[in-house]
Design a protein around this motif. Structure first.
Motif, PDB file in Angstrom:
ATOM      1  N   UNK A 142       0.814  -1.209   0.000  1.00  0.00           N
ATOM      2  CA  UNK A 142       0.000   0.000   0.000  1.00  0.00           C
ATOM      3  C   UNK A 142       0.851   1.263   0.000  1.00  0.00           C
ATOM      4  N   UNK A 143       2.161   1.103   0.182  1.00  0.00           N
ATOM      5  CA  UNK A 143       3.059   2.258   0.082  1.00  0.00           C
ATOM      6  C   UNK A 143       4.415   1.780  -0.425  1.00  0.00           C
ATOM      7  N   UNK A 144       5.190   2.685  -0.958  1.00  0.00           N
ATOM      8  CA  UNK A 144       6.510   2.356  -1.508  1.00  0.00           C
ATOM      9  C   UNK A 144       7.454   1.796  -0.448  1.00  0.00           C
ATOM     10  N   UNK A 145       7.232   2.134   0.825  1.00  0.00           N
ATOM     11  CA  UNK A 145       8.126   1.724   1.906  1.00  0.00           C
ATOM     12  C   UNK A 145       7.909   0.283   2.356  1.00  0.00           C
ATOM     13  N   UNK A 151       9.890  -4.539  -8.873  1.00  0.00           N
ATOM     14  CA  UNK A 151       9.597  -3.437  -7.950  1.00  0.00           C
ATOM     15  C   UNK A 151       9.072  -3.927  -6.597  1.00  0.00           C
ATOM     16  N   UNK A 152       8.832  -5.233  -6.465  1.00  0.00           N
ATOM     17  CA  UNK A 152       8.386  -5.807  -5.203  1.00  0.00           C
ATOM     18  C   UNK A 152       6.981  -5.438  -4.781  1.00  0.00           C
ATOM     19  N   UNK A 153       6.203  -4.853  -5.682  1.00  0.00           N
ATOM     20  CA  UNK A 153       4.894  -4.313  -5.320  1.00  0.00           C
ATOM     21  C   UNK A 153       3.830  -5.380  -5.069  1.00  0.00           C
ATOM     22  N   UNK A 154       3.917  -6.516  -5.747  1.00  0.00           N
ATOM     23  CA  UNK A 154       2.836  -7.506  -5.639  1.00  0.00           C
ATOM     24  C   UNK A 154       3.401  -8.923  -5.693  1.00  0.00           C
ATOM     25  N   UNK A 155       4.064  -9.366  -4.619  1.00  0.00           N
ATOM     26  CA  UNK A 155       4.639 -10.706  -4.624  1.00  0.00           C
ATOM     27  C   UNK A 155       3.571 -11.787  -4.495  1.00  0.00           C
ATOM     28  N   UNK A 156       3.945 -12.974  -4.906  1.00  0.00           N
ATOM     29  CA  UNK A 156       3.069 -14.145  -4.833  1.00  0.00           C
ATOM     30  C   UNK A 156       3.803 -15.224  -4.044  1.00  0.00           C
ATOM     31  N   UNK A 157       3.113 -15.791  -3.083  1.00  0.00           N
ATOM     32  CA  UNK A 157       3.660 -16.903  -2.292  1.00  0.00           C
ATOM     33  C   UNK A 157       2.759 -18.104  -2.528  1.00  0.00           C
TER      34      UNK A 157
END
Length: 95
Positions: free
Chosen positions: A35-38, A67-73
């Motif tokens: 939800x945020x860049x951090x 960009x690591x914004x939406x990883x999948x596990x």
């Protein structure tokens, strides 16, 4: 991956491709969007799975975009209770 491909679907397929598909193993896929860049959501998903599922009779794959914004596990376990513990933890119902 084609330029117009659905990145989320592609990552889910990639994560599932490396998991055992033996009879009696259950598969689960989680995708989290920051939800945020951090926010560091990929390491969060990894730590959460390791804490609640343990390693015996469990296999997992973590796929994240650059960009690591939406990883999948994705995970696979013989014991349904392990999958349920992970689901509960992601929903904030497990300590």
């Amino acid at each position: 991956m084609a330029a117009d491909a659905d990145l989320g679907a592609f990552m889910k397929r990639a994560a599932l491709a490396v998991l055992p598909k033996d009879e009696g193993w259950l598969l689960v896929v989680f995708s989290v969007e920051r939800t945020s860049e951090d926010e560091q959501v990929a390491p969060f998903l990894d730590r959460l799975a390791r804490r609640h599922v343990h390693e015996q009779h469990f296999a997992a794959a973590l796929v994240a975009p650059p960009d690591g914004a939406r990883p999948v596990r994705a995970g696979s376990a013989r014991d349904k209770a392990r999958i349920e513990r992970l689901r509960a933890a992601l929903a904030g119902r497990h300590r």
